[in-house]
Design a protein around this motif. Structure first.
Motif, short mmCIF file in Angstrom:
data_model
loop_
_atom_site.label_atom_id
_atom_site.label_comp_id
_atom_site.label_asym_id
_atom_site.label_seq_id
_atom_site.Cartn_x
_atom_site.Cartn_y
_atom_site.Cartn_z
N MET A 170 -8.44 -5.28 0.92
CA MET A 170 -7.05 -5.71 1.03
C MET A 170 -6.28 -4.83 2.01
SD MET A 170 -4.39 -6.66 -2.03
CE MET A 170 -5.44 -8.03 -2.53
N TYR A 171 -6.53 -3.53 1.95
CA TYR A 171 -5.84 -2.61 2.87
C TYR A 171 -6.29 -2.87 4.31
CZ TYR A 171 -4.02 1.63 4.97
OH TYR A 171 -3.34 2.52 5.78
N ALA A 172 -7.59 -3.14 4.51
CA ALA A 172 -8.10 -3.40 5.85
C ALA A 172 -7.52 -4.69 6.42
CB ALA A 172 -9.63 -3.49 5.82
N ALA A 173 -7.29 -5.68 5.57
CA ALA A 173 -6.79 -6.98 6.03
C ALA A 173 -5.28 -7.01 6.23
CB ALA A 173 -7.21 -8.07 5.05
N GLU A 174 -4.53 -6.37 5.33
CA GLU A 174 -3.08 -6.52 5.36
C GLU A 174 -2.30 -5.21 5.30
OE1 GLU A 174 -1.68 -9.92 2.90
OE2 GLU A 174 -3.74 -9.97 2.18
N GLY A 175 -3.01 -4.09 5.15
CA GLY A 175 -2.30 -2.82 5.04
C GLY A 175 -1.63 -2.68 3.68
N ILE A 176 -0.77 -1.70 3.56
CA ILE A 176 -0.11 -1.43 2.28
C ILE A 176 0.74 -2.60 1.82
CG2 ILE A 176 1.98 -0.39 3.26
CD1 ILE A 176 0.02 0.90 0.18
N LYS A 177 1.24 -3.40 2.77
CA LYS A 177 2.07 -4.55 2.42
C LYS A 177 1.30 -5.58 1.59
CE LYS A 177 5.25 -4.31 6.37
NZ LYS A 177 5.77 -5.04 7.55
N GLY A 178 -0.01 -5.62 1.80
CA GLY A 178 -0.81 -6.58 1.05
C GLY A 178 -0.79 -6.34 -0.44
N PHE A 179 -0.63 -5.08 -0.83
CA PHE A 179 -0.59 -4.74 -2.26
C PHE A 179 0.73 -5.13 -2.91
CE2 PHE A 179 -3.60 -1.53 -0.53
CZ PHE A 179 -4.73 -1.93 -1.24
N TYR A 180 1.76 -5.29 -2.08
CA TYR A 180 3.09 -5.54 -2.65
C TYR A 180 3.70 -6.86 -2.19
CZ TYR A 180 3.19 -0.91 -4.69
OH TYR A 180 2.90 0.18 -5.47
N LYS A 181 2.90 -7.76 -1.66
CA LYS A 181 3.45 -9.04 -1.22
C LYS A 181 3.90 -9.89 -2.40
CE LYS A 181 -1.01 -11.47 -0.81
NZ LYS A 181 -1.92 -12.16 0.15
N GLY A 182 3.40 -9.57 -3.57
CA GLY A 182 3.80 -10.33 -4.76
C GLY A 182 4.78 -9.59 -5.64
N ILE A 183 5.42 -8.52 -5.16
CA ILE A 183 6.28 -7.72 -6.02
C ILE A 183 7.52 -8.49 -6.46
CG2 ILE A 183 7.50 -6.65 -4.07
CD1 ILE A 183 6.62 -4.97 -7.44
N PRO A 200 -0.08 -3.45 -7.17
CA PRO A 200 -1.32 -3.42 -6.37
C PRO A 200 -2.54 -3.93 -7.12
CG PRO A 200 -0.08 -1.38 -6.11
CD PRO A 200 0.56 -2.13 -7.25
N PHE A 201 -2.63 -3.60 -8.38
CA PHE A 201 -3.79 -4.00 -9.18
C PHE A 201 -3.68 -5.47 -9.62
CE2 PHE A 201 -3.20 0.55 -9.57
CZ PHE A 201 -4.44 1.01 -9.19
N GLU A 202 -2.47 -5.95 -9.79
CA GLU A 202 -2.27 -7.37 -10.08
C GLU A 202 -2.69 -8.20 -8.87
OE1 GLU A 202 -0.69 -10.72 -12.44
OE2 GLU A 202 -1.58 -8.76 -12.82
N ALA A 203 -2.36 -7.71 -7.67
CA ALA A 203 -2.73 -8.43 -6.45
C ALA A 203 -4.25 -8.51 -6.31
CB ALA A 203 -2.12 -7.72 -5.24
N ILE A 204 -4.93 -7.41 -6.58
CA ILE A 204 -6.39 -7.40 -6.51
C ILE A 204 -6.98 -8.33 -7.56
CG2 ILE A 204 -8.45 -5.98 -6.83
CD1 ILE A 204 -6.78 -3.62 -5.72
N LYS A 205 -6.45 -8.25 -8.77
CA LYS A 205 -6.96 -9.07 -9.88
C LYS A 205 -6.84 -10.56 -9.57
CE LYS A 205 -4.72 -10.88 -12.88
NZ LYS A 205 -3.85 -11.47 -13.93
N VAL A 206 -5.65 -10.98 -9.13
CA VAL A 206 -5.42 -12.40 -8.84
C VAL A 206 -6.31 -12.87 -7.70
CG1 VAL A 206 -3.73 -14.08 -8.00
CG2 VAL A 206 -3.07 -12.43 -9.76
N LYS A 207 -6.41 -12.06 -6.65
CA LYS A 207 -7.25 -12.42 -5.51
C LYS A 207 -8.71 -12.54 -5.94
CE LYS A 207 -7.20 -12.85 -0.90
NZ LYS A 207 -6.31 -13.80 -0.17
N GLN A 208 -9.14 -11.63 -6.79
CA GLN A 208 -10.52 -11.63 -7.27
C GLN A 208 -10.80 -12.83 -8.17
OE1 GLN A 208 -11.44 -8.07 -9.45
NE2 GLN A 208 -13.65 -8.36 -9.35
#
Length: 306
Positions: free
Chosen positions: A161-174, A135-143
């Motif tokens: 990110m949660y508002a735009a994509e929900g919980i899946k948004g945090f793990y789309k790059g897993i 989740p934090f990697e996703a935020i970092k890369v997006k930022q």
């Protein structure tokens, strides 16, 4: 140092807790310290024409965005890699002991198959560590790869990110994160263990007769050499993590997104930013082992490696 002098007994709950804390101390601050390098690297991975070089990238960021923006993403990096360090180092020690005592009959066999044990233990630890990191990697890369930045801090990034994509948004790059981090960590720990073993085998003094400072110096050298190997092994997946977190369309499958991105960048594109990553990962890995083994020595535990 004799066993009787140790403050913490080996392979106890306290031992694994200490290794987990050592992982946090080793990974969070070191990854955060190279945020400017990571920022330029990630932007070049997304758009190789953005800057002429790493120095050019840093200078342009300072000129156009301000010097403070060199640390864009530092908050998410600190939290994410502290959690990952906890799972990676603490988990590695746990799984290494588990596989050494359950898959083989005795210590002699454990030593004979030590490379396989290192590989399995590091892979297992990283699998779980990445679940905390993602989740934090996703935020970092997006930022880091959006201009102006997607968010100003971790809390804002999580909300958006949660508002735009929900919980899946945090793990789309897993999946690409596992593809990057698991081979990286397998290489990092296994090569480190074997490199350090080779160094000790060639020194005139046995490890147990060496001072803590001498042992930590071996860890630093072994860590840098292992880091170079890690950077090369994991770089293509690192590029894909950056691209997917930044460019994957909503509802697009991982396979389709990967195929589309690869078609655009080609094989050569998978190696964008490799030079800076070798420098960054080599430095990171060496200092992580330096900090981790220094911490272990400080609390009375033996340093890593035979």
């Amino acid at each position: 140092m004799s066993k009787s002098d140790r403050k913490i007994q080996m392979f106890t709950k306290e031992y694994y807790a200490a290794c987990t804390l050592g992982g946090i101390i080793a990974c969070g601050p070191t990854h955060s310290s190279v945020t400017p390098l990571d920022l330029v690297k990630c932007r070049l991975q997304v758009n190789s024409k953005l800057y002429k070089s790493n120095i050019d990238g840093a200078l342009k960021i300072i000129k156009n965005e301000g010097i403070s923006k060199l640390f864009t993403g530092v908050g998410a990096t600190l939290i994410g890699y502290s959690l990952q360090g906890a799972g990676k180092y603490g988990g590695y020690e746990l799984f290494k002991r588990f596989y050494s005592t359950t898959l083989v009959k005795n210590e002699e066999m454990a030593y004979k198959y030590r490379t396989s044990i290192y590989l399995m233990a590091s892979a297992s630890a990283e699998f779980f560590a990445d679940i905390m990191l993602c989740p934090f990697e996703a935020i970092k890369v997006k930022q880091q790869t959006t201009m102006p930045p997607f968010c100003n801090n971790v809390v804002e990034g999580m909300k958006k990110m949660y508002a735009a994509e929900g919980i899946k948004g945090f793990y789309k790059g897993i999946t690409p994160l596992w593809c990057r981090q698991i081979p990286y960590t397998m290489c990092k720990f296994t090569s480190f263990e074997r490199i350090v073993e080779a160094i000790y085998a060639r020194l005139p003094t046995k490890k147990n007769d060496m001072s803590a400072l001498q042992q930590i110096s071996v860890s630093f050298v072994g860590g840098y050499l292992a880091g170079i190997l890690c950077a090369v092994v994991s770089h293509p997946a690192d590029v894909m993590v950056s691209k997917i977190n930044n460019e994957r369309k909503f509802g697009e499958t991982m396979a389709i997104a990967s195929k589309r991105i690869y078609k655009n960048i080609g094989f050569i594109g998978l190696w964008n930013g490799l030079t800076v990553r070798i420098f960054m990962i080599g430095t990171l890995t060496s200092f992580q082992w330096l900090i981790y083994d220094s911490f272990k020595a400080y609390i009375g535990l033996p340093t890593t490696g035979h």
